[in-house]
Design a protein around this motif. Structure first.
Motif, short mmCIF file in Angstrom:
data_model
loop_
_atom_site.label_atom_id
_atom_site.label_comp_id
_atom_site.label_asym_id
_atom_site.label_seq_id
_atom_site.Cartn_x
_atom_site.Cartn_y
_atom_site.Cartn_z
N PHE A 104 5.23 -78.90 -74.04
CA PHE A 104 5.41 -80.34 -73.85
C PHE A 104 6.51 -80.88 -74.75
O PHE A 104 7.33 -81.71 -74.32
N MET A 105 6.56 -80.41 -76.00
CA MET A 105 7.58 -80.89 -76.94
C MET A 105 8.99 -80.51 -76.50
O MET A 105 9.95 -81.23 -76.75
N TYR A 106 9.11 -79.37 -75.82
CA TYR A 106 10.43 -78.89 -75.40
C TYR A 106 10.82 -79.44 -74.03
O TYR A 106 12.01 -79.55 -73.72
N ALA A 107 9.83 -79.78 -73.21
CA ALA A 107 10.12 -80.28 -71.86
C ALA A 107 10.40 -81.77 -71.82
O ALA A 107 11.18 -82.23 -70.98
N MET A 108 9.79 -82.53 -72.72
CA MET A 108 9.93 -83.99 -72.66
C MET A 108 11.36 -84.50 -72.80
O MET A 108 11.73 -85.47 -72.11
N PRO A 109 12.21 -83.91 -73.65
CA PRO A 109 13.59 -84.41 -73.69
C PRO A 109 14.30 -84.33 -72.34
O PRO A 109 15.10 -85.21 -72.00
N PHE A 110 13.99 -83.29 -71.55
CA PHE A 110 14.57 -83.19 -70.20
C PHE A 110 14.04 -84.33 -69.32
O PHE A 110 14.77 -84.90 -68.51
N ALA A 111 12.75 -84.64 -69.48
CA ALA A 111 12.14 -85.70 -68.68
C ALA A 111 12.64 -87.07 -69.09
O ALA A 111 12.76 -87.98 -68.25
N ILE A 112 12.96 -87.25 -70.36
CA ILE A 112 13.38 -88.56 -70.86
C ILE A 112 14.87 -88.80 -70.64
O ILE A 112 15.29 -89.84 -70.15
N PHE A 113 15.68 -87.80 -71.01
CA PHE A 113 17.13 -88.00 -71.02
C PHE A 113 17.85 -87.33 -69.85
O PHE A 113 19.02 -87.61 -69.60
N GLY A 122 11.75 -81.22 -66.25
CA GLY A 122 10.95 -81.66 -67.38
C GLY A 122 9.67 -82.35 -66.94
O GLY A 122 8.58 -82.04 -67.43
N CYS A 123 9.80 -83.27 -66.00
CA CYS A 123 8.62 -83.97 -65.47
C CYS A 123 7.69 -83.00 -64.76
O CYS A 123 6.46 -83.17 -64.80
N GLY A 124 8.28 -81.99 -64.11
CA GLY A 124 7.47 -81.02 -63.38
C GLY A 124 6.50 -80.29 -64.28
O GLY A 124 5.33 -80.10 -63.92
N TYR A 125 6.96 -79.88 -65.46
CA TYR A 125 6.03 -79.24 -66.41
C TYR A 125 4.94 -80.22 -66.82
O TYR A 125 3.74 -79.89 -66.81
N VAL A 126 5.35 -81.44 -67.21
CA VAL A 126 4.40 -82.43 -67.71
C VAL A 126 3.31 -82.72 -66.69
O VAL A 126 2.13 -82.85 -67.04
N TYR A 161 -2.22 -85.52 -79.53
CA TYR A 161 -1.23 -84.69 -78.85
C TYR A 161 -1.56 -84.55 -77.37
O TYR A 161 -0.72 -84.80 -76.50
N HIS A 162 -2.79 -84.14 -77.08
CA HIS A 162 -3.15 -83.91 -75.68
C HIS A 162 -3.35 -85.22 -74.93
O HIS A 162 -3.15 -85.29 -73.71
N GLY A 163 -3.72 -86.28 -75.66
CA GLY A 163 -3.79 -87.59 -75.03
C GLY A 163 -2.42 -88.07 -74.58
O GLY A 163 -2.28 -88.64 -73.49
N VAL A 164 -1.41 -87.82 -75.39
CA VAL A 164 -0.04 -88.19 -75.02
C VAL A 164 0.41 -87.40 -73.79
O VAL A 164 1.09 -87.93 -72.91
N MET A 165 0.02 -86.13 -73.71
CA MET A 165 0.36 -85.31 -72.55
C MET A 165 -0.21 -85.91 -71.26
O MET A 165 0.50 -86.07 -70.25
N VAL A 166 -1.49 -86.25 -71.29
CA VAL A 166 -2.13 -86.83 -70.11
C VAL A 166 -1.53 -88.20 -69.81
O VAL A 166 -1.27 -88.55 -68.65
N PHE A 167 -1.28 -88.98 -70.86
CA PHE A 167 -0.71 -90.32 -70.72
C PHE A 167 0.63 -90.26 -70.02
O PHE A 167 0.88 -91.01 -69.06
N CYS A 168 1.51 -89.39 -70.48
CA CYS A 168 2.85 -89.30 -69.90
C CYS A 168 2.80 -88.85 -68.44
O CYS A 168 3.53 -89.38 -67.59
N ALA A 169 1.94 -87.89 -68.13
CA ALA A 169 1.82 -87.43 -66.75
C ALA A 169 1.31 -88.55 -65.85
O ALA A 169 1.83 -88.76 -64.74
#
Length: 271
Positions: A104-113, A122-126, A161-169
């Motif tokens: 998640f830490m490595y995929a989110m920059p792709f999803a954000i930027f 990036g979003c696909g992993y999340v 950490y895992h709450g943020v993962m579910v939140f972002c998805a």
């Protein structure tokens, strides 16, 4: 340790100095754990639904803040685990951020930027493995609540950490920031797995070094995977886990992908 004051007093106490898990409130499957998890999950869903109604700019800024926060906390957690135990040592076999949820830490920059296929990746992993891993850890955070209470630094970190993962998805899917309907080709089904495949290279280099770890579960020697790992050679376990990761990432997209192709064939036949 059954009162709130005792839990707060030992909030930053390392597991080496804590009593057995059965003597600590808020460990795995205790009433406090279940109530705490339910409250956090309700907050995640409620806040996720609120943010999903905001503009894409606001969503991206929020994602960026959350991503920065969890990266900083991950570094703090690693340092804390290293220096606060009975001995000061770096546990190479278990402390490196090379787990399925670490991606998640490595995929989110792709999803954000990122844009286009990069953002889709990036979003696909999340929204696939990330959502699955984040959800499971609300119910079965065995690696943490096997030793710590949910009212502890380690417990706080894992739920955040895992709450943020579910939140972002949730926000991605509810707002239209990402959609399972966007897989138009076989390549689109595979793209969400790219972050995991990238991290897997490092994970397996460590797994098959002298460290002897099981990052990303490629050796199938952890948890309920252990009987499978014992019954199969390492090369077979690695191939099996790779296939499983590819399937998990593609699974949420398959219903719409298959439906679209069936409708396309029917339309072609009717012309």
């Amino acid at each position: 340790m059954h009162t709130l004051s005792e839990l707060l007093k030992n909030f930053f106490t390392h597991k080496d100095f804590l009593p057995p898990a059965e003597d600590i409130a808020g460990t795995m499957f205790t009433p406090l754990h279940l109530i705490f998890a339910a409250v956090v999950l309700a907050a995640v869903i409620g806040l996720g639904l609120l943010l999903s109604k905001k503009s894409e700019k606001t969503i991206r800024i929020t994602f960026g803040i959350l991503w920065a926060a969890i990266v900083i906390l991950e570094v703090v957690k690693i340092i804390w685990e290293t220096v606060s135990g009975a001995t000061v040592s770096f546990e190479w076999g278990g402390i490196l951020p090379l787990y399925p949820c670490s991606i998640f830490m490595y995929a989110m920059p792709f999803a954000i930027f990122g844009k286009g296929k990069v953002r889709y990746m990036g979003c696909g992993y999340v929204c696939s493995l990330g959502l699955l891993g984040g959800g499971i850890n609300f119910i079965y955070p065995a690696t943490i609540l096997g030793n710590y209470s949910c009212i502890s630094f380690a417990g706080f970190h894992t739920f955040l950490y895992h709450g943020v993962m579910v939140f972002c998805a949730l926000v991605m899917l509810r707002s239209g920031y990402h959609s399972y309907k966007n897989a138009l080709t076989v390549g689109d089904l595979l793209l969400p797995a790219i972050p995991a495949l990238g991290v897997s290279v490092v994970a397996n280099l460590v797994n098959f070094s002298k460290i002897g770890s099981d990052y990303m579960f490629f050796k199938l020697s952890s948890f309920f995977f252990a009987p499978i790992g014992k019954a199969t050679p390492d090369w077979f376990s690695v191939i099996l886990v790779y296939l499983l990761y590819l399937f998990i990432h593609a699974l949420p997209y398959l219903p719409c992908y298959i439906t679209r192709h069936i409708q396309g064939r029917r339309a072609a036949l009717s012309d």
